[in-house]
Scaffold this active site. Structure first.
Site, PDB file in Angstrom:
ATOM      1  N   GLY A  18       0.835  -1.184   0.000  1.00 54.71           N
ATOM      2  CA  GLY A  18       0.000   0.000   0.000  1.00 54.71           C
ATOM      3  C   GLY A  18       0.877   1.242   0.000  1.00 54.71           C
ATOM      4  O   GLY A  18       2.032   1.190   0.441  1.00 54.71           O
ATOM      5  N   GLN A  68       2.854   9.966   1.632  1.00 48.41           N
ATOM      6  CA  GLN A  68       4.166   9.292   1.667  1.00 48.41           C
ATOM      7  C   GLN A  68       5.070   9.703   0.507  1.00 48.41           C
ATOM      8  O   GLN A  68       6.280   9.463   0.554  1.00 48.41           O
ATOM      9  CB  GLN A  68       3.993   7.771   1.650  1.00 48.41           C
ATOM     10  CG  GLN A  68       3.327   7.223   2.909  1.00 48.41           C
ATOM     11  CD  GLN A  68       3.264   5.719   2.870  1.00 48.41           C
ATOM     12  OE1 GLN A  68       2.339   5.150   2.325  1.00 48.41           O
ATOM     13  NE2 GLN A  68       4.266   5.066   3.418  1.00 48.41           N
ATOM     14  N   CYS A 127       5.989  -0.018   7.711  1.00 47.49           N
ATOM     15  CA  CYS A 127       5.544   1.099   6.879  1.00 47.49           C
ATOM     16  C   CYS A 127       6.735   1.566   6.051  1.00 47.49           C
ATOM     17  O   CYS A 127       7.852   1.668   6.579  1.00 47.49           O
ATOM     18  CB  CYS A 127       5.051   2.233   7.776  1.00 47.49           C
ATOM     19  SG  CYS A 127       4.565   3.719   6.877  1.00 47.49           S
ATOM     20  N   LEU A 128       6.505   1.867   4.782  1.00 48.31           N
ATOM     21  CA  LEU A 128       7.585   2.325   3.903  1.00 48.31           C
ATOM     22  C   LEU A 128       8.146   3.670   4.377  1.00 48.31           C
ATOM     23  O   LEU A 128       9.252   4.043   3.986  1.00 48.31           O
ATOM     24  CB  LEU A 128       7.083   2.438   2.460  1.00 48.31           C
ATOM     25  CG  LEU A 128       6.645   1.117   1.807  1.00 48.31           C
ATOM     26  CD1 LEU A 128       5.989   1.387   0.458  1.00 48.31           C
ATOM     27  CD2 LEU A 128       7.824   0.159   1.655  1.00 48.31           C
ATOM     28  N   HIS A 186      -4.356   1.068   7.714  1.00 44.16           N
ATOM     29  CA  HIS A 186      -3.029   1.693   7.716  1.00 44.16           C
ATOM     30  C   HIS A 186      -2.984   2.869   6.726  1.00 44.16           C
ATOM     31  O   HIS A 186      -2.504   3.959   7.061  1.00 44.16           O
ATOM     32  CB  HIS A 186      -1.993   0.618   7.357  1.00 44.16           C
ATOM     33  CG  HIS A 186      -0.577   1.083   7.323  1.00 44.16           C
ATOM     34  ND1 HIS A 186       0.369   0.638   8.213  1.00 44.16           N
ATOM     35  CD2 HIS A 186       0.075   1.949   6.492  1.00 44.16           C
ATOM     36  CE1 HIS A 186       1.531   1.214   7.936  1.00 44.16           C
ATOM     37  NE2 HIS A 186       1.382   2.015   6.893  1.00 44.16           N
ATOM     38  N   GLU A 187      -3.515   2.647   5.510  1.00 42.35           N
ATOM     39  CA  GLU A 187      -3.454   3.702   4.485  1.00 42.35           C
ATOM     40  C   GLU A 187      -4.377   4.870   4.834  1.00 42.35           C
ATOM     41  O   GLU A 187      -4.021   6.035   4.614  1.00 42.35           O
ATOM     42  CB  GLU A 187      -3.798   3.138   3.100  1.00 42.35           C
ATOM     43  CG  GLU A 187      -2.874   2.023   2.604  1.00 42.35           C
ATOM     44  CD  GLU A 187      -1.389   2.310   2.753  1.00 42.35           C
ATOM     45  OE1 GLU A 187      -0.986   3.485   2.645  1.00 42.35           O
ATOM     46  OE2 GLU A 187      -0.631   1.354   3.005  1.00 42.35           O
ATOM     47  N   HIS A 244      -2.803   7.148   7.225  1.00 42.86           N
ATOM     48  CA  HIS A 244      -1.867   8.063   6.555  1.00 42.86           C
ATOM     49  C   HIS A 244      -2.596   9.308   6.024  1.00 42.86           C
ATOM     50  O   HIS A 244      -2.077  10.422   6.114  1.00 42.86           O
ATOM     51  CB  HIS A 244      -1.219   7.376   5.341  1.00 42.86           C
ATOM     52  CG  HIS A 244       0.012   6.587   5.655  1.00 42.86           C
ATOM     53  ND1 HIS A 244       1.101   7.128   6.283  1.00 42.86           N
ATOM     54  CD2 HIS A 244       0.347   5.295   5.385  1.00 42.86           C
ATOM     55  CE1 HIS A 244       2.056   6.205   6.400  1.00 42.86           C
ATOM     56  NE2 HIS A 244       1.613   5.074   5.870  1.00 42.86           N
TER      57      HIS A 244
HETATM   58 ZN    ZN Z   1       2.615   3.278   5.836  1.00 45.52          ZN
END
Ligand code: ZN
Length: 182
Positions: A48, A53, A110-111, A152-153, A156
């Site tokens: 995702g 991000q 998480c990226l 999670h997304e 964000h």
């Molecule tokens: Zn993330």
């Protein structure tokens, strides 16, 4: 084009996002952002990616959980996490609805918190109301890992990160614990 993924501490991750009108979703600019985000998610790789991000303050995220990636996991792990293939999906202006009272707790990463992971309790089942990539309303019913990715997304898009919700004592260096994260 592969976009730069910002890391925790970058203000874009905390500033929240602006909703898009259906007309804006159809614009060439937004179509281009979606394609770049898709390429960036594949390149990372991740399941995702939310617009903040990549430094874009729009209420837009992409997700996909591919069968070939799940196939590389330990089958027991994949089953425990209820990880099943999810097709490429674009969510715009999503509103999250928790369904029932069940929660599941697993390590997630998480990226934008690169190299780390922690256990996070998430609702097991959710319903998401959003626009799709054509600006049409969609309702997504999800459970297990799919529900976790959506939560999670959407966090964000609201300026949140999993570290706000994690069990802090389980926060660890995922590189020192190979196999923890799929
Ligand atoms: Zn993330």
């Amino acid at each position: 084009m592969i976009l730069k993924i910002v890391q925790v501490g970058h203000p874009a991750l905390r500033s929240g996002t602006t909703a898009l009108s259906p007309a804006q979703v159809k614009s060439p600019e937004v179509k281009m952002i979606i394609e770049f985000m898709r390429a960036t998610m594949y390149d990372a790789p991740g399941v995702g990616l939310a617009a903040p991000q990549v430094g874009i303050s729009l209420a837009l995220a992409v997700l996909e959980d591919r069968a070939d990636v799940i196939a590389t996991m330990d089958p027991e792990e994949a089953k425990a996490r209820d990880r099943r293939p999810v097709p490429f999906t674009v969510i715009i202006n999503p509103v999250l609805e928790v369904v029932g009272e069940g929660t599941s707790t697993f390590a997630e990463g998480c990226l934008s918190v690169s190299g780390f992971a922690a256990r996070v309790a998430r609702a097991t089942k959710v319903r998401v109301h959003a626009l799709d990539h054509k600006g049409e309303p969609q309702v997504i019913e999800a459970e297990g890992w799919h529900a976790r990715i959506l939560q999670h997304e959407i966090d964000h898009l609201n300026g949140g990160l999993y570290i706000d919700k994690m069990d802090t004592r389980t926060f660890l260096d995922s590189r020192a614990n190979p196999g923890l994260l799929p």
